[in-house]
Write a protein that holds these residues in place. Structure first.
Motif, mmCIF file in Angstrom:
data_model
loop_
_atom_site.group_PDB
_atom_site.id
_atom_site.type_symbol
_atom_site.label_atom_id
_atom_site.label_comp_id
_atom_site.label_asym_id
_atom_site.label_seq_id
_atom_site.Cartn_x
_atom_site.Cartn_y
_atom_site.Cartn_z
ATOM 1 N N ILE A 95 0.862 -1.188 0.000
ATOM 2 C CA ILE A 95 0.000 0.000 0.000
ATOM 3 C C ILE A 95 0.892 1.230 0.000
ATOM 4 O O ILE A 95 1.722 1.406 0.888
ATOM 5 C CB ILE A 95 -0.924 0.004 1.229
ATOM 6 C CG1 ILE A 95 -1.805 -1.248 1.244
ATOM 7 C CG2 ILE A 95 -1.779 1.263 1.248
ATOM 8 C CD1 ILE A 95 -2.594 -1.412 2.521
ATOM 9 N N GLN A 96 0.718 2.050 -0.998
ATOM 10 C CA GLN A 96 1.567 3.229 -1.149
ATOM 11 C C GLN A 96 1.133 4.334 -0.193
ATOM 12 O O GLN A 96 -0.055 4.617 -0.053
ATOM 13 C CB GLN A 96 1.503 3.735 -2.594
ATOM 14 C CG GLN A 96 2.425 4.897 -2.865
ATOM 15 C CD GLN A 96 2.325 5.385 -4.288
ATOM 16 O OE1 GLN A 96 2.773 6.479 -4.628
ATOM 17 N NE2 GLN A 96 1.713 4.583 -5.151
ATOM 18 N N GLY A 144 6.310 1.820 2.544
ATOM 19 C CA GLY A 144 5.425 2.081 1.423
ATOM 20 C C GLY A 144 5.560 3.451 0.788
ATOM 21 O O GLY A 144 4.702 3.852 0.000
ATOM 22 N N TYR A 145 6.630 4.185 1.112
ATOM 23 C CA TYR A 145 6.825 5.508 0.528
ATOM 24 C C TYR A 145 7.493 5.392 -0.839
ATOM 25 O O TYR A 145 8.655 5.006 -0.946
ATOM 26 C CB TYR A 145 7.689 6.381 1.446
ATOM 27 C CG TYR A 145 6.991 6.797 2.713
ATOM 28 C CD1 TYR A 145 5.972 7.743 2.683
ATOM 29 C CD2 TYR A 145 7.360 6.236 3.937
ATOM 30 C CE1 TYR A 145 5.333 8.129 3.851
ATOM 31 C CE2 TYR A 145 6.716 6.616 5.110
ATOM 32 C CZ TYR A 145 5.708 7.566 5.062
ATOM 33 O OH TYR A 145 5.067 7.937 6.216
ATOM 34 N N ARG A 146 6.751 5.776 -1.874
ATOM 35 C CA ARG A 146 7.302 5.694 -3.220
ATOM 36 C C ARG A 146 8.457 6.664 -3.419
ATOM 37 O O ARG A 146 9.425 6.364 -4.126
ATOM 38 C CB ARG A 146 6.190 5.983 -4.240
ATOM 39 C CG ARG A 146 6.630 5.816 -5.690
ATOM 40 C CD ARG A 146 5.554 6.280 -6.651
ATOM 41 N NE ARG A 146 6.001 6.257 -8.023
ATOM 42 C CZ ARG A 146 5.544 7.064 -8.959
ATOM 43 N NH1 ARG A 146 4.608 7.953 -8.661
ATOM 44 N NH2 ARG A 146 6.012 6.997 -10.196
ATOM 45 N N TRP A 147 8.388 7.837 -2.797
ATOM 46 C CA TRP A 147 9.440 8.830 -2.983
ATOM 47 C C TRP A 147 10.781 8.350 -2.449
ATOM 48 O O TRP A 147 11.834 8.895 -2.827
ATOM 49 C CB TRP A 147 9.045 10.166 -2.344
ATOM 50 C CG TRP A 147 8.915 10.156 -0.845
ATOM 51 C CD1 TRP A 147 7.788 9.956 -0.118
ATOM 52 C CD2 TRP A 147 9.962 10.357 0.119
ATOM 53 N NE1 TRP A 147 8.048 10.009 1.225
ATOM 54 C CE2 TRP A 147 9.369 10.267 1.393
ATOM 55 C CE3 TRP A 147 11.328 10.616 0.018
ATOM 56 C CZ2 TRP A 147 10.107 10.413 2.563
ATOM 57 C CZ3 TRP A 147 12.070 10.762 1.182
ATOM 58 C CH2 TRP A 147 11.456 10.664 2.443
ATOM 59 N N GLY A 156 12.370 1.118 -9.407
ATOM 60 C CA GLY A 156 11.426 0.919 -8.311
ATOM 61 C C GLY A 156 10.420 2.047 -8.219
ATOM 62 O O GLY A 156 9.222 1.814 -8.005
ATOM 63 N N TRP A 157 10.889 3.287 -8.384
ATOM 64 C CA TRP A 157 9.989 4.432 -8.350
ATOM 65 C C TRP A 157 8.960 4.321 -9.477
ATOM 66 O O TRP A 157 7.775 4.605 -9.277
ATOM 67 C CB TRP A 157 10.801 5.718 -8.494
ATOM 68 C CG TRP A 157 9.967 6.958 -8.578
ATOM 69 C CD1 TRP A 157 9.388 7.635 -7.541
ATOM 70 C CD2 TRP A 157 9.595 7.666 -9.769
ATOM 71 N NE1 TRP A 157 8.691 8.723 -8.009
ATOM 72 C CE2 TRP A 157 8.797 8.770 -9.371
ATOM 73 C CE3 TRP A 157 9.868 7.480 -11.120
ATOM 74 C CZ2 TRP A 157 8.274 9.659 -10.284
ATOM 75 C CZ3 TRP A 157 9.350 8.379 -12.032
ATOM 76 C CH2 TRP A 157 8.567 9.454 -11.621
ATOM 77 N N ASN A 180 1.575 2.722 -9.873
ATOM 78 C CA ASN A 180 0.148 2.391 -9.877
ATOM 79 C C ASN A 180 -0.299 1.664 -8.611
ATOM 80 O O ASN A 180 -1.402 1.100 -8.577
ATOM 81 C CB ASN A 180 -0.192 1.526 -11.101
ATOM 82 C CG ASN A 180 -0.058 2.293 -12.399
ATOM 83 O OD1 ASN A 180 -0.361 3.478 -12.452
ATOM 84 N ND2 ASN A 180 0.419 1.628 -13.447
ATOM 85 N N LEU A 181 0.539 1.647 -7.581
ATOM 86 C CA LEU A 181 0.129 0.978 -6.339
ATOM 87 C C LEU A 181 -1.010 1.743 -5.688
ATOM 88 O O LEU A 181 -1.067 2.981 -5.755
ATOM 89 C CB LEU A 181 1.312 0.902 -5.368
ATOM 90 C CG LEU A 181 2.474 -0.001 -5.751
ATOM 91 C CD1 LEU A 181 3.471 -0.079 -4.605
ATOM 92 C CD2 LEU A 181 1.995 -1.396 -6.120
ATOM 93 N N PRO A 182 -1.940 1.037 -5.059
ATOM 94 C CA PRO A 182 -3.046 1.730 -4.378
ATOM 95 C C PRO A 182 -2.541 2.555 -3.213
ATOM 96 O O PRO A 182 -1.570 2.193 -2.543
ATOM 97 C CB PRO A 182 -3.940 0.570 -3.901
ATOM 98 C CG PRO A 182 -3.015 -0.598 -3.806
ATOM 99 C CD PRO A 182 -2.010 -0.424 -4.915
#
Length: 213
Positions: free
Chosen positions: A80-81, A141-144, A183-184, A189-191
């Motif tokens: 979960i992002q 879960g941090y995309r950044w 990875g970024w 498109n992760l929820p």
């Protein structure tokens, strides 16, 4: 240098696996810490344990944190992002400072790190620490955090070019930067955490472990 190269290569493999949200990525990162900082600390410089042990615990934290996400295949996870926040950035920056200080070890306590000509050491230690902290962010879960890992790898590559470059370490560090960007991109498109919380029933059960199969 061979140990550092092997460790960097394992971290690169870990990042590629984590980009696919695979639990095995954390095992690869645990091996990376064993192959590099931990072995070097046990063989050459005991003070490096101050950095190696927290780095190992960070990888173990990532493995535990991923276990809280729902299964997606045998070792995959439905991550979960979580959105960017100033609080997460400040915590990440603080952790980089702490890990950098631990990485300096006796150089910090003896004052050597504050002498002239040590700027490259400051940068390299901070870049190494930023990668570990970025992995903690990825675990949450941090995309950044993927971009943070990419920036740290690019800084390290630039440093190697300006000093006496070790080609093996330079090569895998370039791959680390590419893996961070991958990875970024893969997590785009992760929820989000808010959408999951809105749709999740209040009596949701704890997901089963993929290792029980």
């Amino acid at each position: 240098m061979a140990l550092f190269s092997a460790s960097a290569l394992l971290s690169c493999i870990a990042m590629v696996l984590l980009a696919r949200r695979n639990d095995l990525g954390w095992w690869a990162q645990i091996l990376a810490v064993f192959a590099g900082p931990l072995v070097i600390a046990l063989q050459f410089e005991a003070s490096m344990l101050l950095y190696a042990v927290p780095a190992l615990l960070a990888a173990a934290f990532g493995l535990w944190r991923f276990s809280r996400f729902e299964n997606a295949g045998r070792f995959g996870r439905k991550v979960i992002q979580r959105g960017f926040s100033v609080k997460s950035l400040l915590i990440g920056a603080l952790l980089v400072v702490v890990f950098t200080a631990l990485r300096m070890g006796r150089m910090l306590t003896t004052g050597f790190i504050f002498t002239d000509g040590t700027a490259s050491l400051w940068i390299s230690f901070a870049a190494e620490s930023a990668l570990v902290v970025a992995l903690i962010g990825i675990a949450c879960g941090y995309r950044w955090a993927w971009l943070a890992s990419t920036v740290s790898a690019i800084v390290y590559v630039a440093l190697l070019f300006n000093t006496n470059p070790a080609l093996a370490l330079l090569g895998v560090t370039v791959f680390q930067a590419l893996a961070g960007f991958y990875g970024w991109f893969a997590w785009r498109n992760l929820p989000g955490e808010r959408s999951i919380n809105a749709d999740e029933p209040s009596n949701a059960k704890y997901p089963p472990s993929p290792y029980a199969a």
